[in-house]
Motif scaffolding. Structure first.
Motif, short mmCIF file in Angstrom:
data_model
loop_
_atom_site.label_atom_id
_atom_site.label_comp_id
_atom_site.label_asym_id
_atom_site.label_seq_id
_atom_site.Cartn_x
_atom_site.Cartn_y
_atom_site.Cartn_z
N ASP A 1 0.83 -1.20 0.00
CA ASP A 1 0.00 0.00 0.00
C ASP A 1 0.87 1.26 0.00
OD1 ASP A 1 -2.08 -1.77 0.14
OD2 ASP A 1 -2.85 -1.08 2.07
N GLU A 2 1.96 1.22 0.74
CA GLU A 2 2.85 2.39 0.83
C GLU A 2 3.50 2.69 -0.52
OE1 GLU A 2 2.89 -0.23 2.98
OE2 GLU A 2 1.76 0.86 4.52
N GLU A 3 3.84 1.68 -1.28
CA GLU A 3 4.47 1.87 -2.58
C GLU A 3 3.47 2.29 -3.66
OE1 GLU A 3 7.93 -1.60 -2.20
OE2 GLU A 3 5.93 -2.08 -2.93
N ALA A 4 2.21 1.93 -3.45
CA ALA A 4 1.23 2.03 -4.53
C ALA A 4 0.98 3.47 -4.96
CB ALA A 4 -0.09 1.38 -4.11
N ARG A 5 0.86 4.40 -4.00
CA ARG A 5 0.56 5.79 -4.38
C ARG A 5 1.63 6.36 -5.28
NH1 ARG A 5 -1.78 10.25 -1.44
NH2 ARG A 5 -2.89 8.80 -0.10
N THR A 6 2.89 6.03 -5.01
CA THR A 6 3.98 6.59 -5.80
C THR A 6 4.09 5.94 -7.18
OG1 THR A 6 5.61 5.03 -4.92
CG2 THR A 6 5.28 7.08 -3.70
N ALA A 7 3.31 4.88 -7.42
CA ALA A 7 3.34 4.21 -8.72
C ALA A 7 2.48 4.93 -9.75
CB ALA A 7 2.88 2.77 -8.58
N LEU A 8 1.68 5.92 -9.33
CA LEU A 8 0.78 6.60 -10.24
C LEU A 8 1.41 7.87 -10.81
CD1 LEU A 8 -2.64 6.20 -8.41
CD2 LEU A 8 -1.73 4.86 -10.30
N PHE A 9 1.31 8.00 -12.12
CA PHE A 9 1.80 9.19 -12.82
C PHE A 9 0.86 10.37 -12.62
CE2 PHE A 9 1.38 11.75 -16.70
CZ PHE A 9 2.66 12.26 -16.82
N GLY A 10 -0.44 10.10 -12.63
CA GLY A 10 -1.40 11.18 -12.51
C GLY A 10 -2.82 10.66 -12.43
N TYR A 11 -3.78 11.60 -12.47
CA TYR A 11 -5.19 11.29 -12.29
C TYR A 11 -6.03 11.97 -13.35
CZ TYR A 11 -3.60 9.82 -7.65
OH TYR A 11 -2.92 9.20 -6.63
N THR A 12 -7.17 11.34 -13.68
CA THR A 12 -8.09 11.92 -14.64
C THR A 12 -9.51 11.53 -14.27
OG1 THR A 12 -8.50 12.23 -17.02
CG2 THR A 12 -7.99 9.98 -16.28
N ILE A 13 -10.47 11.95 -15.10
CA ILE A 13 -11.89 11.66 -14.88
C ILE A 13 -12.32 10.63 -15.92
CG2 ILE A 13 -14.21 12.62 -14.81
CD1 ILE A 13 -12.83 15.41 -14.40
N VAL A 14 -13.06 9.62 -15.48
CA VAL A 14 -13.64 8.63 -16.39
C VAL A 14 -15.11 8.45 -16.06
CG1 VAL A 14 -13.70 6.16 -16.97
CG2 VAL A 14 -11.51 7.36 -16.89
N ASN A 15 -15.93 8.36 -17.11
CA ASN A 15 -17.32 7.95 -16.96
C ASN A 15 -17.39 6.48 -17.33
OD1 ASN A 15 -20.06 7.53 -17.01
ND2 ASN A 15 -20.55 9.29 -18.30
N ASP A 16 -17.53 5.63 -16.33
CA ASP A 16 -17.59 4.18 -16.55
C ASP A 16 -19.02 3.81 -16.94
OD1 ASP A 16 -17.31 1.42 -16.48
OD2 ASP A 16 -17.49 1.32 -14.29
N VAL A 17 -19.40 4.14 -18.16
CA VAL A 17 -20.75 3.86 -18.65
C VAL A 17 -21.03 2.36 -18.56
CG1 VAL A 17 -22.28 3.99 -20.65
CG2 VAL A 17 -20.68 5.87 -20.17
N THR A 18 -22.20 2.03 -18.03
CA THR A 18 -22.54 0.62 -17.76
C THR A 18 -23.96 0.33 -18.22
OG1 THR A 18 -21.10 0.65 -15.81
CG2 THR A 18 -22.71 -1.14 -15.96
N SER A 19 -24.11 -0.64 -19.08
CA SER A 19 -25.44 -1.06 -19.54
C SER A 19 -25.95 -2.20 -18.67
CB SER A 19 -25.38 -1.51 -21.01
OG SER A 19 -26.56 -2.21 -21.34
N HIS A 20 -26.93 -1.91 -17.83
CA HIS A 20 -27.55 -2.97 -17.04
C HIS A 20 -28.39 -3.87 -17.92
CE1 HIS A 20 -27.14 -0.77 -12.90
NE2 HIS A 20 -26.00 -1.22 -13.38
N GLY A 21 -28.94 -3.29 -19.00
CA GLY A 21 -29.71 -4.12 -19.92
C GLY A 21 -28.86 -5.22 -20.52
N MET A 22 -27.64 -4.88 -20.96
CA MET A 22 -26.76 -5.90 -21.53
C MET A 22 -26.13 -6.76 -20.45
SD MET A 22 -24.95 -4.40 -24.96
CE MET A 22 -24.18 -2.93 -24.30
N LYS A 23 -25.82 -6.16 -19.29
CA LYS A 23 -25.20 -6.94 -18.22
C LYS A 23 -26.07 -8.11 -17.82
CE LYS A 23 -23.28 -4.80 -14.70
NZ LYS A 23 -23.16 -4.06 -13.42
N PHE A 24 -27.36 -7.83 -17.57
CA PHE A 24 -28.23 -8.89 -17.08
C PHE A 24 -28.99 -9.60 -18.19
CE2 PHE A 24 -27.75 -5.91 -13.48
CZ PHE A 24 -27.11 -6.78 -12.62
#
Length: 329
Positions: free
Chosen positions: A151-174
């Protein structure tokens, strides 16, 4: 520093935010006398800390460089070519409380890189998709090849951050990506039932859900507009997240609502998947509703509406998408 990718003069071009405007990295480096600029985000990331320092010098000398109006740019996702996109399901304490049993670890799935689209682009709905919802998410961009992080190493492994819309179709999922079976008693195993409540001794139902079409269909991954380098994000575990539909708020939450913190997700992912520079990790949705959207993102069925959707995460910018219906199929 904020970096983006756009189409300029017919080619993919890496840009940086300069005040409220932008400039190509190529122009910034040339103006500062720093030689050739990286041609892609992956080139930039793989060059490491020296490239960040070089870009910072170029931005410090940006006075007089030709600037671009962000509103007039043809945006691509800021990371157009990740080797993989790792997502986390139910990583919000507001919705995870409904789980039968908490497995104590993040629930991972993958999105296809081909699902990514840039700022200002359309999320395309087809008739057979059925109910389809947005998921407002913080995403991290991996900065180096890594495996079995603490966990201590993990934060330093990231170059940066952005925004994502994880669009999810429940109709197709189920309707397409799920299947239920009833097993013969001699084929039942403890792990078939350990994650859910059993409804009596004759309940031998086993459920399978495969997040493929429902998560990874084309246009189901709006991203951007910028990647903000990790040095400018003091605490990714405490960022305000907001969503609007045609200017009306439908979700107000915070990454503080995550069940698993950023570093826990990255570390756990690295135990199973070798993380490559430029990989994307989406940390989970924001769920608190507001106004006439009491269930937040779950109150927004993009299959039944059109309009403009905005997602803002504190310090990272605002991602805008349009919702477009294509019933030709």
């Amino acid at each position: 520093m904020k970096l983006g990718t756009v189409i300029l003069d017919g080619r993919k071009t890496l840009i940086a935010k300069v005040g409220e405007q932008a400039a190509t990295l190529e122009a910034l480096y040339r103006h500062a006398g720093l030689g050739a600029a990286p041609m892609s985000l992956n080139d930039f990331i793989e060059a490491g800390k020296p490239e960040l320092e070089r870009a910072a010098r170029a931005l410090a000398a940006a006075g007089g460089v030709d600037l671009l109006d962000p509103a007039r740019l043809d945006w691509l996702p800021p990371q157009p070519n990740p080797s993989k996109i790792v997502g986390v399901a139910f990583n919000n304490m507001g919705i995870r409380k409904a789980a039968h049993k908490d497995p104590g670890v993040p629930n991972f799935f993958f999105k296809a890189p081909s699902s990514l689209v840039g700022h200002g682009k359309a999320i395309i709905m087809k008739q057979h998709y059925g109910e389809t919802i947005p998921e407002l998410e913080l995403a991290g961009i991996v900065g180096r090849r890594c495996k079995d992080l603490t966990d201590e190493e993990a934060r330093t492994a990231l170059f940066g951050y952005t925004i994502v819309n994880d669009v999810t179709s429940h109709g197709m999922k189920f309707g397409m990506d799920s299947i239920a079976t009833t097993r013969e008693p001699h084929l039942m195993r403890d792990h078939h039932l350990s994650w859910r409540n059993r409804h009596g001794p004759d309940d031998n139902d086993v459920y399978f859900v495969y997040h493929a079409r429902s998560k990874a269909t084309d246009t189901f991954g709006p991203m951007g507009p910028w990647i903000t380098t990790a040095d400018e994000v003091a605490d990714p575990n405490a960022l305000k997240v907001e969503g609007w539909l045609d200017g009306e708020p439908f979700a107000v939450d915070s990454t503080a609502s995550y069940r698993f913190k950023i570093e826990q997700v990255v570390a756990e992912a690295s135990r199973y998947f070798t993380l490559e520079p430029g990989d994307v990790i989406c940390f989970g949705t924001s769920a608190k509703g507001v106004g006439k959207f009491p269930d937040g993102h779950r109150s927004v069925n993009m299959h039944q509406i059109d309009g403009t959707m905005d997602i803002e995460i504190e310090g990272l910018g605002r991602l805008t998408s349009t919702i477009r219906h294509d019933w030709k199929d």
